[in-house]
Design a protein around this motif. Sequence first.
Motif, PDB file in Angstrom:
ATOM      1  N   UNK A  43       3.238  12.596  -4.677  1.00 12.85           N
ATOM      2  CA  UNK A  43       3.682  11.341  -4.123  1.00 12.85           C
ATOM      3  C   UNK A  43       2.794  10.802  -2.981  1.00 12.85           C
ATOM      4  N   UNK A  44       2.235  12.056  -2.143  1.00 13.96           N
ATOM      5  CA  UNK A  44       1.549  11.557  -1.110  1.00 13.96           C
ATOM      6  C   UNK A  44       0.020  11.392  -1.408  1.00 13.96           C
ATOM      7  N   UNK A  47       0.103   7.787  -2.596  1.00 11.84           N
ATOM      8  CA  UNK A  47       0.244   6.669  -1.731  1.00 11.84           C
ATOM      9  C   UNK A  47      -1.262   6.586  -1.074  1.00 11.84           C
ATOM     10  N   UNK A  50      -3.452   4.760  -3.615  1.00  7.69           N
ATOM     11  CA  UNK A  50      -3.141   3.473  -3.931  1.00  7.69           C
ATOM     12  C   UNK A  50      -3.464   2.350  -2.872  1.00  7.69           C
ATOM     13  N   UNK A  53      -5.674  -0.462  -4.084  1.00  9.15           N
ATOM     14  CA  UNK A  53      -5.055  -1.676  -4.541  1.00  9.15           C
ATOM     15  C   UNK A  53      -5.318  -2.695  -3.542  1.00  9.15           C
ATOM     16  N   UNK A  54      -5.209  -2.261  -2.082  1.00  7.73           N
ATOM     17  CA  UNK A  54      -5.320  -3.219  -1.000  1.00  7.73           C
ATOM     18  C   UNK A  54      -6.805  -3.757  -0.953  1.00  7.73           C
ATOM     19  N   UNK A  60      -9.887  -1.306  -7.505  1.00  9.40           N
ATOM     20  CA  UNK A  60      -8.786  -0.783  -8.090  1.00  9.40           C
ATOM     21  C   UNK A  60      -9.011  -0.677  -9.706  1.00  9.40           C
TER      22      UNK A  60
ATOM     23  N   UNK B  52      -0.686  -5.564 -11.752  1.00 12.41           N
ATOM     24  CA  UNK B  52      -0.087  -5.013 -10.708  1.00 12.41           C
ATOM     25  C   UNK B  52       0.430  -6.158  -9.987  1.00 12.41           C
ATOM     26  N   UNK B  69      10.355   3.355  -2.091  1.00 12.63           N
ATOM     27  CA  UNK B  69       9.451   4.370  -1.190  1.00 12.63           C
ATOM     28  C   UNK B  69      10.518   4.714  -0.004  1.00 12.63           C
ATOM     29  N   UNK B  72      12.329   7.696  -1.638  1.00 10.89           N
ATOM     30  CA  UNK B  72      11.771   8.957  -2.192  1.00 10.89           C
ATOM     31  C   UNK B  72      10.865   9.767  -1.118  1.00 10.89           C
ATOM     32  N   UNK B  73      10.473   8.861   0.010  1.00  9.41           N
ATOM     33  CA  UNK B  73       9.710   9.851   1.077  1.00  9.41           C
ATOM     34  C   UNK B  73      10.793  10.677   1.628  1.00  9.41           C
ATOM     35  N   UNK B 104       5.445  12.055   9.427  1.00 10.57           N
ATOM     36  CA  UNK B 104       4.870  11.766   8.268  1.00 10.57           C
ATOM     37  C   UNK B 104       5.705  10.899   7.289  1.00 10.57           C
ATOM     38  N   UNK B 108       4.367   7.288   6.026  1.00 10.64           N
ATOM     39  CA  UNK B 108       4.395   6.939   4.846  1.00 10.64           C
ATOM     40  C   UNK B 108       5.316   5.752   4.400  1.00 10.64           C
ATOM     41  N   UNK B 111       3.503   2.565   5.849  1.00 10.56           N
ATOM     42  CA  UNK B 111       2.587   2.248   4.903  1.00 10.56           C
ATOM     43  C   UNK B 111       2.635   1.627   3.550  1.00 10.56           C
ATOM     44  N   UNK B 112       3.706   2.333   2.938  1.00  8.52           N
ATOM     45  CA  UNK B 112       3.877   2.072   1.466  1.00  8.52           C
ATOM     46  C   UNK B 112       4.539   0.442   1.402  1.00  8.52           C
ATOM     47  N   UNK B 114       4.060  -1.719   3.704  1.00  6.91           N
ATOM     48  CA  UNK B 114       3.089  -2.586   4.148  1.00  6.91           C
ATOM     49  C   UNK B 114       2.267  -2.892   2.872  1.00  6.91           C
ATOM     50  N   UNK B 115       1.874  -1.914   2.102  1.00  2.99           N
ATOM     51  CA  UNK B 115       0.895  -2.184   0.760  1.00  2.99           C
ATOM     52  C   UNK B 115       1.762  -2.925  -0.087  1.00  2.99           C
ATOM     53  N   UNK B 118       1.418  -6.486   0.882  1.00  3.64           N
ATOM     54  CA  UNK B 118      -0.100  -7.094   0.478  1.00  3.64           C
ATOM     55  C   UNK B 118       0.023  -7.447  -0.663  1.00  3.64           C
ATOM     56  N   UNK B 119       0.426  -6.751  -1.627  1.00  7.44           N
ATOM     57  CA  UNK B 119       0.372  -6.572  -3.213  1.00  7.44           C
ATOM     58  C   UNK B 119       1.276  -8.001  -3.413  1.00  7.44           C
TER      59      UNK B 119
END
Lengths: 130, 124
Positions: A43-44, A47, A50, A53-54, A60, B52, B69, B72-73, B104, B108, B111-112, B114-115, B118-119
């Motif tokens: 998982x980490x 992250x 990925x 991707x940005x 990517x 994606x 996210x 799951x985190x 953490x 996480x 960040x997730x 945010x990503x 962005x997508x």
Amino acid sequence: MTINTTRNWLVGAIRWFDPRARQVGTWAFSLNRITALGLTLYLFLHLIVLSQLAQGPKAYDGFLATIKSPIFIFGEFLVVAAGIIHGLNGLRIALNSFGIAIPYQKQLFYGLMAVALIGCAFFAVKMFLG
Amino acid sequence: MIAEKSSPKSGENVWLWLIKIVSGVLIVVILGVHFVVNHAIGTGGLLTWQDVVNYYSHPIVPIMESLFIILVVPHSLIGLRGIILDLRPSRGILTAINWLFSIVGVVAVVYGVWLISVLASQPH
């Protein structure tokens, strides 16, 4: 930590993998723990990776080309298998934790692992044979 | 054989356990969709960058993946904490682990999400 404490700790950890004199419940417990550790690590890493991707399509898609090698696809398959096994075993744990189907937990485990096997076979075909 | 009374390990928390169980059940559903989309569709099972972006253009997808996210985190970190509890850490170590996992986890998730944003904001 003394040497004896460390040794006891190591012996205890290794016993997770000792198949002698184990009942199916212990196997289910160990399987859930092992898949959990693998999935958490993935998982980490996932992250972090990925972030590609940005950075846009070139970064990517270039990264994808790298991980389409057989060893990476096999690693991805292990993650998918761990997710399926951990998820279905976790459903059994959730049911049993609330007192549901406790007399049938062994049958439930076997049944759900049979479903997991089918799921793993499906993804194996999709991932290895395209 | 002497039957020993079961008692909670030091550091166990019923609310964390409940979050882990409930999040786990929800994760099974979302992870199923996630696996199918990422590994059973497209050549070789992996999506290109454009695939994606197209996938994230559907309004429900960023919501679903963000929920994924967010679930799951904590699920993984609470589970990992449960495994560590079996090693009977000292109170000091457990406190440090609690802080570390909290930080953490928040990083996480932020960040997730945010990503994902962005997508979802990319032209498709």
